[in-house]
Motif scaffolding. Sequence first.
Motif, PDB file in Angstrom:
ATOM      1  N   ALA A 148      71.119  86.899  91.531  1.00 42.03           N
ATOM      2  CA  ALA A 148      71.337  85.525  91.071  1.00 42.03           C
ATOM      3  C   ALA A 148      70.450  84.551  91.849  1.00 42.03           C
ATOM      4  O   ALA A 148      69.936  83.587  91.288  1.00 42.03           O
ATOM      5  N   LYS A 168      76.392  79.751  89.595  1.00 43.06           N
ATOM      6  CA  LYS A 168      77.780  80.186  89.413  1.00 43.06           C
ATOM      7  C   LYS A 168      77.929  81.663  89.778  1.00 43.06           C
ATOM      8  O   LYS A 168      78.944  82.083  90.327  1.00 43.06           O
ATOM      9  N   MET A 169      76.900  82.429  89.433  1.00 47.34           N
ATOM     10  CA  MET A 169      76.945  83.853  89.760  1.00 47.34           C
ATOM     11  C   MET A 169      76.895  84.063  91.277  1.00 47.34           C
ATOM     12  O   MET A 169      77.570  84.929  91.813  1.00 47.34           O
ATOM     13  N   ALA A 207      70.090  77.107  83.134  1.00 44.80           N
ATOM     14  CA  ALA A 207      69.949  78.489  83.593  1.00 44.80           C
ATOM     15  C   ALA A 207      70.109  78.549  85.108  1.00 44.80           C
ATOM     16  O   ALA A 207      70.735  79.460  85.647  1.00 44.80           O
ATOM     17  N   SER A 226      80.351  83.494  92.386  1.00 50.30           N
ATOM     18  CA  SER A 226      81.220  84.625  92.039  1.00 50.30           C
ATOM     19  C   SER A 226      81.016  85.789  92.983  1.00 50.30           C
ATOM     20  O   SER A 226      81.982  86.424  93.415  1.00 50.30           O
ATOM     21  N   GLY A 271      67.124  84.726  90.391  1.00 47.91           N
ATOM     22  CA  GLY A 271      67.170  84.009  89.112  1.00 47.91           C
ATOM     23  C   GLY A 271      67.047  82.515  89.330  1.00 47.91           C
ATOM     24  O   GLY A 271      66.312  81.827  88.625  1.00 47.91           O
ATOM     25  N   THR A 303      73.815  78.225  85.829  1.00 55.72           N
ATOM     26  CA  THR A 303      74.520  79.469  85.516  1.00 55.72           C
ATOM     27  C   THR A 303      74.333  80.480  86.630  1.00 55.72           C
ATOM     28  O   THR A 303      75.280  81.135  87.050  1.00 55.72           O
ATOM     29  N   ASN A 304      73.099  80.590  87.108  1.00 56.25           N
ATOM     30  CA  ASN A 304      72.827  81.538  88.183  1.00 56.25           C
ATOM     31  C   ASN A 304      73.517  81.134  89.480  1.00 56.25           C
ATOM     32  O   ASN A 304      73.926  81.985  90.257  1.00 56.25           O
ATOM     33  N   GLN A 320      63.996  79.932  88.051  1.00 61.06           N
ATOM     34  CA  GLN A 320      64.257  78.724  87.252  1.00 61.06           C
ATOM     35  C   GLN A 320      63.744  77.482  87.981  1.00 61.06           C
ATOM     36  O   GLN A 320      63.273  76.540  87.362  1.00 61.06           O
ATOM     37  N   GLU A 365      67.066  73.385  79.472  1.00 57.31           N
ATOM     38  CA  GLU A 365      67.285  74.834  79.472  1.00 57.31           C
ATOM     39  C   GLU A 365      67.161  75.410  80.881  1.00 57.31           C
ATOM     40  O   GLU A 365      68.007  76.187  81.326  1.00 57.31           O
ATOM     41  N   ALA A 366      66.103  75.007  81.576  1.00 55.30           N
ATOM     42  CA  ALA A 366      65.860  75.546  82.914  1.00 55.30           C
ATOM     43  C   ALA A 366      66.967  75.123  83.874  1.00 55.30           C
ATOM     44  O   ALA A 366      67.439  75.911  84.695  1.00 55.30           O
TER      45      ALA A 366
END
Lengths: 264, 274
Positions: free
Chosen positions: A9, A247-248, A241, A251, A12, A244-245, A16, A237-238
């Motif tokens: 992540a 958040k990972m 993304a 997690s 990622g 989202t990463n 981004q 979008e970037a």
Amino acid sequence: MPFRALSTAALGMSAQQKSVDNIANNLANVGTTGYKRSTIAFQDLFYEDISVSKPGGAANRISEDSPRLQIGHGSQAVSTIRNFMQGSMSETGNPLDMGISGNGFFRVEMPDGSIGYTRDGNFSRDSSGMLINNSGLPLAEQIEVPMEAQAIEVSQNGTVTALMGDNQKVELGQIEIARFSNPAGLQAKGGNIYKETEASGMAFVDRPGSEGFGVVRQGYLESSNVDVVQEMVQLIEAQRAYETNSKMVKSAEDMMSVTNSIKR
Amino acid sequence: MAQNLKVYVSESVLTEVLLTKQRSIVEDLMTDGIQAQMQAMQMLRKAQDVTANNLANINTPGFKGSKVFYRMVQEEVNGKSVTRAMPQQELDMTQGVLEATGNDLDMGIKGKGFFVVQGEEGQKLTRDGRMHVSNDGYLVDGRGAKVMGDSGPIYMPQYLQAGGKNGEPAKVEVADDGTIRLNSEVLDKLKIVQVEDTSQLDRMGSNYFAVQQSAMIDDNSSRVRQGYYESGNVNPLDEMVDMMQTTKMFETQQRAIKTTDEMLGQVTSRLGKF
């Protein structure tokens, strides 16, 4: 054993991040003459084959029927792809402004004597009458405009003529432009200048208007080909993304803390 | 005296019985409980790794996500039958959105096919069709690997010379069946293959897949779109749900381990009093 998901992540996120940086640069150059927008090319990183260990057996015993997982290591930003689509032509009325309509680059002489390529045709005269671009680099054709010239004409094929006081036309030189088989491989040097690379291939030099070459339009400049709306969409979008990463990452961190609390 | 002896014997028998019982309870809790729960946690971790990789590749062209699912298997452990969940991975071959770029050498595939490129270690498959012509005149992908046509690597040095009319560069047209025309003359046809059983596809990274030559089937049903590339097919929403689920299941397993651990503590401390 660290959590793979965490570093995946994180990679990622950094990919981004590069994309956001690149979009910011495009947006900053919306008003730059001859600027060509770029995009970042992403690809996935290598995969690790993991055989799921079976209970009761050795920790990593691989048998025929044990399922195989391929665990990827994230993504990376590998290269910048420049998009050489034509920008729109805007009329300036300045006789020394030139835009190329179609394929090709003006050639300017760099301070080290090598050749730089540019779509930015905002030329002027220096004190000796030499045609220079706005960074002071002379055209490779070394065209000198006499001080007493009344007007300058540049034909679509790049022939430069001066109109002298006594209505005489004097041909001053011939501007040639360069074309590349893969302009996307050119290396941006800043100041709107590109240098040829192995990826771009060698420059083909010819007169404007020859087959495969664009024409020169005097009194026009090519605007940047950045489309603000498109860039904004890509920025969203970037950014999403990236989020989202992140958040990972959170997690994976939660899972690590859960692991730690197994032991009372 | 004799009575005392009798008690002593029965006591030792009793202890023997209890110890055996205890051992089997502990064994059960260990193999069926803690070991299985640990395994489940390891599996969930791997599932999370796969989800993380999907999310990291949201914007990777031609990327195909992986899905993890579980299969129940019966196993024999220490002479007892135990049911376990085994993770399995599957490629999600859903079509990604085709994005227009306006670049003549960007190709996207609509359908199940793959482009074939000649890498250093044999042929590889890819859905990432952003191509250009190399210095030596070959059509190559973004990483410089030669793109294969029906009659070998596609060679188009004519593209490097100015070709068309009215100041136009050499014109490449790609029909939707992959036929390449250079200045209106047919040059070759892009090699497009399908793989029936996608579980045979090996992910290689750099947007490549590898597969046995024998598994490649010529594909005539996929359509090539020139001037487009395919974006990745990861659905962030699905992945976020997977991520949350995995995290929660992970916590659940951890609580189960704690509970088992407490039971073990009870068994050992209670019975230890004998």
